[in-house]
Design a protein around this motif. Sequence first.
Motif, PDB file in Angstrom:
ATOM      1  N   ASP A 103       0.760  -1.330   0.021  1.00  0.00           N
ATOM      2  CA  ASP A 103       0.050  -0.084   0.029  1.00  0.00           C
ATOM      3  C   ASP A 103       0.801   1.191  -0.047  1.00  0.00           C
ATOM      4  O   ASP A 103       0.547   2.250  -0.639  1.00  0.00           O
ATOM      5  CB  ASP A 103      -0.861  -0.239   1.070  1.00  0.00           C
ATOM      6  CG  ASP A 103      -1.910  -0.891   1.188  1.00  0.00           C
ATOM      7  OD1 ASP A 103      -2.410  -1.542  -0.057  1.00  0.00           O
ATOM      8  OD2 ASP A 103      -2.572  -1.471   2.126  1.00  0.00           O
ATOM      9  N   GLN A 104       1.892   1.231   0.908  1.00  0.00           N
ATOM     10  CA  GLN A 104       2.785   2.348   0.809  1.00  0.00           C
ATOM     11  C   GLN A 104       3.467   2.639  -0.408  1.00  0.00           C
ATOM     12  O   GLN A 104       3.766   3.532  -0.891  1.00  0.00           O
ATOM     13  CB  GLN A 104       3.603   2.539   2.106  1.00  0.00           C
ATOM     14  CG  GLN A 104       2.785   2.430   3.419  1.00  0.00           C
ATOM     15  CD  GLN A 104       3.604   2.960   4.689  1.00  0.00           C
ATOM     16  OE1 GLN A 104       3.103   3.406   5.737  1.00  0.00           O
ATOM     17  NE2 GLN A 104       4.678   3.188   4.606  1.00  0.00           N
ATOM     18  N   ALA A 105       3.946   1.462  -0.830  1.00  0.00           N
ATOM     19  CA  ALA A 105       4.837   1.435  -1.919  1.00  0.00           C
ATOM     20  C   ALA A 105       3.985   2.078  -3.307  1.00  0.00           C
ATOM     21  O   ALA A 105       4.673   2.970  -4.031  1.00  0.00           O
ATOM     22  CB  ALA A 105       5.574   0.195  -2.245  1.00  0.00           C
ATOM     23  N   ILE A 106       3.036   1.788  -3.522  1.00  0.00           N
ATOM     24  CA  ILE A 106       2.274   2.235  -4.561  1.00  0.00           C
ATOM     25  C   ILE A 106       1.905   3.483  -4.471  1.00  0.00           C
ATOM     26  O   ILE A 106       1.866   4.502  -5.515  1.00  0.00           O
ATOM     27  CB  ILE A 106       0.760   1.271  -4.602  1.00  0.00           C
ATOM     28  CG1 ILE A 106       0.944   0.070  -4.864  1.00  0.00           C
ATOM     29  CG2 ILE A 106      -0.065   2.353  -5.617  1.00  0.00           C
ATOM     30  CD1 ILE A 106      -0.476  -0.834  -4.884  1.00  0.00           C
ATOM     31  N   SER A 107       1.688   4.249  -3.113  1.00  0.00           N
ATOM     32  CA  SER A 107       1.659   5.692  -3.008  1.00  0.00           C
ATOM     33  C   SER A 107       2.871   6.326  -3.229  1.00  0.00           C
ATOM     34  O   SER A 107       2.871   7.633  -3.878  1.00  0.00           O
ATOM     35  CB  SER A 107       0.869   6.054  -1.729  1.00  0.00           C
ATOM     36  OG  SER A 107      -0.420   5.451  -1.655  1.00  0.00           O
ATOM     37  N   VAL A 108       3.909   5.753  -2.933  1.00  0.00           N
ATOM     38  CA  VAL A 108       5.229   6.429  -3.108  1.00  0.00           C
ATOM     39  C   VAL A 108       5.714   6.319  -4.446  1.00  0.00           C
ATOM     40  O   VAL A 108       5.902   7.318  -5.141  1.00  0.00           O
ATOM     41  CB  VAL A 108       6.270   5.675  -2.231  1.00  0.00           C
ATOM     42  CG1 VAL A 108       7.692   5.919  -2.704  1.00  0.00           C
ATOM     43  CG2 VAL A 108       6.209   5.896  -0.764  1.00  0.00           C
ATOM     44  N   ALA A 109       5.047   5.327  -5.369  1.00  0.00           N
ATOM     45  CA  ALA A 109       5.399   5.338  -6.616  1.00  0.00           C
ATOM     46  C   ALA A 109       4.281   6.398  -7.499  1.00  0.00           C
ATOM     47  O   ALA A 109       5.054   6.878  -8.378  1.00  0.00           O
ATOM     48  CB  ALA A 109       5.059   3.937  -7.248  1.00  0.00           C
ATOM     49  N   CYS A 110       3.234   6.458  -7.050  1.00  0.00           N
ATOM     50  CA  CYS A 110       2.479   7.460  -7.752  1.00  0.00           C
ATOM     51  C   CYS A 110       2.883   8.793  -7.259  1.00  0.00           C
ATOM     52  O   CYS A 110       2.724   9.606  -8.296  1.00  0.00           O
ATOM     53  CB  CYS A 110       0.868   7.202  -6.972  1.00  0.00           C
ATOM     54  SG  CYS A 110       0.245   5.942  -7.747  1.00  0.00           S
ATOM     55  N   ARG A 111       3.406   9.015  -6.022  1.00  0.00           N
ATOM     56  CA  ARG A 111       3.685  10.376  -6.003  1.00  0.00           C
ATOM     57  C   ARG A 111       4.927  10.760  -6.791  1.00  0.00           C
ATOM     58  O   ARG A 111       5.182  11.722  -7.278  1.00  0.00           O
ATOM     59  CB  ARG A 111       3.992  10.602  -4.354  1.00  0.00           C
ATOM     60  CG  ARG A 111       4.526  12.016  -4.095  1.00  0.00           C
ATOM     61  CD  ARG A 111       5.379  12.130  -2.789  1.00  0.00           C
ATOM     62  NE  ARG A 111       5.831  13.231  -2.574  1.00  0.00           N
ATOM     63  CZ  ARG A 111       7.181  13.827  -3.100  1.00  0.00           C
ATOM     64  NH1 ARG A 111       7.809  12.613  -3.670  1.00  0.00           N
ATOM     65  NH2 ARG A 111       7.748  14.870  -2.808  1.00  0.00           N
ATOM     66  N   GLY A 112       5.986   9.744  -6.749  1.00  0.00           N
ATOM     67  CA  GLY A 112       7.315   9.671  -7.842  1.00  0.00           C
ATOM     68  C   GLY A 112       6.915  10.187  -9.137  1.00  0.00           C
ATOM     69  O   GLY A 112       7.668  10.932  -9.784  1.00  0.00           O
ATOM     70  N   ILE A 113       5.983   9.614  -9.633  1.00  0.00           N
ATOM     71  CA  ILE A 113       5.386   9.851 -11.089  1.00  0.00           C
ATOM     72  C   ILE A 113       4.850  11.253 -11.098  1.00  0.00           C
ATOM     73  O   ILE A 113       5.320  11.864 -12.089  1.00  0.00           O
ATOM     74  CB  ILE A 113       4.180   9.008 -11.388  1.00  0.00           C
ATOM     75  CG1 ILE A 113       4.950   7.472 -11.670  1.00  0.00           C
ATOM     76  CG2 ILE A 113       3.553   9.075 -12.711  1.00  0.00           C
ATOM     77  CD1 ILE A 113       4.029   6.399 -11.674  1.00  0.00           C
ATOM     78  N   LEU A 114       4.089  11.675 -10.261  1.00  0.00           N
ATOM     79  CA  LEU A 114       3.568  13.045 -10.251  1.00  0.00           C
ATOM     80  C   LEU A 114       4.822  14.151 -10.207  1.00  0.00           C
ATOM     81  O   LEU A 114       4.659  15.160 -10.867  1.00  0.00           O
ATOM     82  CB  LEU A 114       2.632  13.040  -9.155  1.00  0.00           C
ATOM     83  CG  LEU A 114       1.069  12.450  -9.420  1.00  0.00           C
ATOM     84  CD1 LEU A 114       0.399  12.591  -8.160  1.00  0.00           C
ATOM     85  CD2 LEU A 114       0.353  13.120 -10.631  1.00  0.00           C
ATOM     86  N   VAL A 115       5.492  13.927  -9.331  1.00  0.00           N
ATOM     87  CA  VAL A 115       6.479  15.128  -9.078  1.00  0.00           C
ATOM     88  C   VAL A 115       7.804  14.747  -9.873  1.00  0.00           C
ATOM     89  O   VAL A 115       8.859  15.528  -9.724  1.00  0.00           O
ATOM     90  CB  VAL A 115       6.823  15.220  -7.561  1.00  0.00           C
ATOM     91  CG1 VAL A 115       5.602  15.400  -6.978  1.00  0.00           C
ATOM     92  CG2 VAL A 115       7.660  13.874  -6.902  1.00  0.00           C
ATOM     93  N   LYS A 116       7.658  13.359 -10.558  1.00  0.00           N
ATOM     94  CA  LYS A 116       8.833  13.239 -11.271  1.00  0.00           C
ATOM     95  C   LYS A 116      10.234  13.120 -10.699  1.00  0.00           C
ATOM     96  O   LYS A 116      11.379  13.562 -11.120  1.00  0.00           O
ATOM     97  CB  LYS A 116       9.114  14.142 -12.435  1.00  0.00           C
ATOM     98  CG  LYS A 116       8.044  14.272 -13.276  1.00  0.00           C
ATOM     99  CD  LYS A 116       8.118  15.295 -14.631  1.00  0.00           C
ATOM    100  CE  LYS A 116       6.785  15.289 -15.448  1.00  0.00           C
ATOM    101  NZ  LYS A 116       6.861  15.971 -16.760  1.00  0.00           N
TER     102      LYS A 116
END
Length: 465
Positions: free
Chosen positions: A234-247
């Motif tokens: 759960d946390q990894a998916i959110s970290v990944a999504c945030r990483g994608i958004l802020v590049k």
Amino acid sequence: MPIYRLTKTSYLAVILCFSFVFTLLGAGARPVRAEDPYDGMRLKLLHLILGDDPYSLPVSDPVLRSKLAKMDSAVSSCAAASAPCSSGKGVWDILNRGADRNYLWVDLPFTSTDSYTKSGDITNSYNRLLSMITVYYTRGSSFYGNMALKNDVLSALDWLYTQEYNTTAAPYGNWYHWQIGVPQALTKIGILMRDDLTAAQLTNYMSGVNRFIPDSAARTVSGSPLMTGANLLDQAISVACRGILVKDAAKITNARDALGSVFAYVSPAAAPNTLPATAFTRTAPSTNEQMGEKYPANPKQAIQGMLKYWLSKDTSNQILDSSSTCQYFQLKQIVNSAVPSRGEKTGTSIYANQDRAVHLRPGFGFGLSLSSNRVDKYESGNKNNVQGWYTGDGLTYLYNADSGQYDDFWPTVNRYRLPGTTVDTQKRTNSSNTVQVSLLNKRRAAPRSSDLSGQLFILGACRFF
């Protein structure tokens, strides 16, 4: 951890959740040009959230039409032209839009004296905003492109950032809401709205996420456990999504490695759409030999054949009705594909590391829940499962053609006399004797089992006092 009733619908949810994880950075995308790899990954996530495979408008598919109608009615129970309306019951109808507001919804006031309830108000508020903005971007919705709806969502997001979830907020209540609940909803909102957010808004919202989960294994809030399994995912998916958004490549790499640690025994054939051939690629380490002789040679086809069989037996249409829009399109493709239906599965599976056993024969399935030095009797946390005392003491589950036999099971069953257990009736208090590893590990030995050609099995456990 106790086993609860898993219907075909909930099994499907688990499988499609794994599908989300595996396609997180590699599924099909919307037909919009990506400026760079980060934009490309975001477009793929948009596909997973919206399920926007091409479909003609107006929508003629009755199941899809029903899904869109349910999504719309949850946002506003009034006609789209008059929404939001004071007589409506949807989340947009009852949204507090006052300039001096102290809450967004009267039933989520952030004033409860119970800190767990109060922290839950934050997650629930973000989830309501997610449901609102999802219909804004969903083709066929009555609220598709509704500017008033989008503006109300933006205003509410800014309010939540200022008042509740930011880089200086002092967390309270349940750690889950700060580290998993809000980040999941907020990063999905960001994936949907990035092009409609100002640079400052995107920075603010994602800084709040980064404050509470700077990495996939973070434990920033008091009471948060060691992150493993589902919590880590759960946390990894959110970290990944945030990483994608802020590049942020480092965040995506961190999430990738966390996912890899959980799925260490997933072969490339089982997850053909893992990370694309970019700097974020990781080679799956396992092979069919590592997985064992029962691991299917073509796992993708095996999973699709299983789903196809389940769907053929789902005469009440529960699976398709409860699936998300994206899942619905995926399942329809499987139904219409040439993949052969698996048919009824028989055999015995002993899951020693989880202290569970499943025995499948024509017309029925039998499950057994045990405990050992690996798995405690039951788990009770965050005020959940407070009377699961004996679910790890041999609880049995019988599944047959009566799909409704377990409806309302837990609210009505005698918790002192669960099927298959032999226990006394001493008075127990809520959440008593849940996890005492230092003591329990000395007292409980692992289950012993024998599998007799998949048709009969013997399983038992020894206890030492």
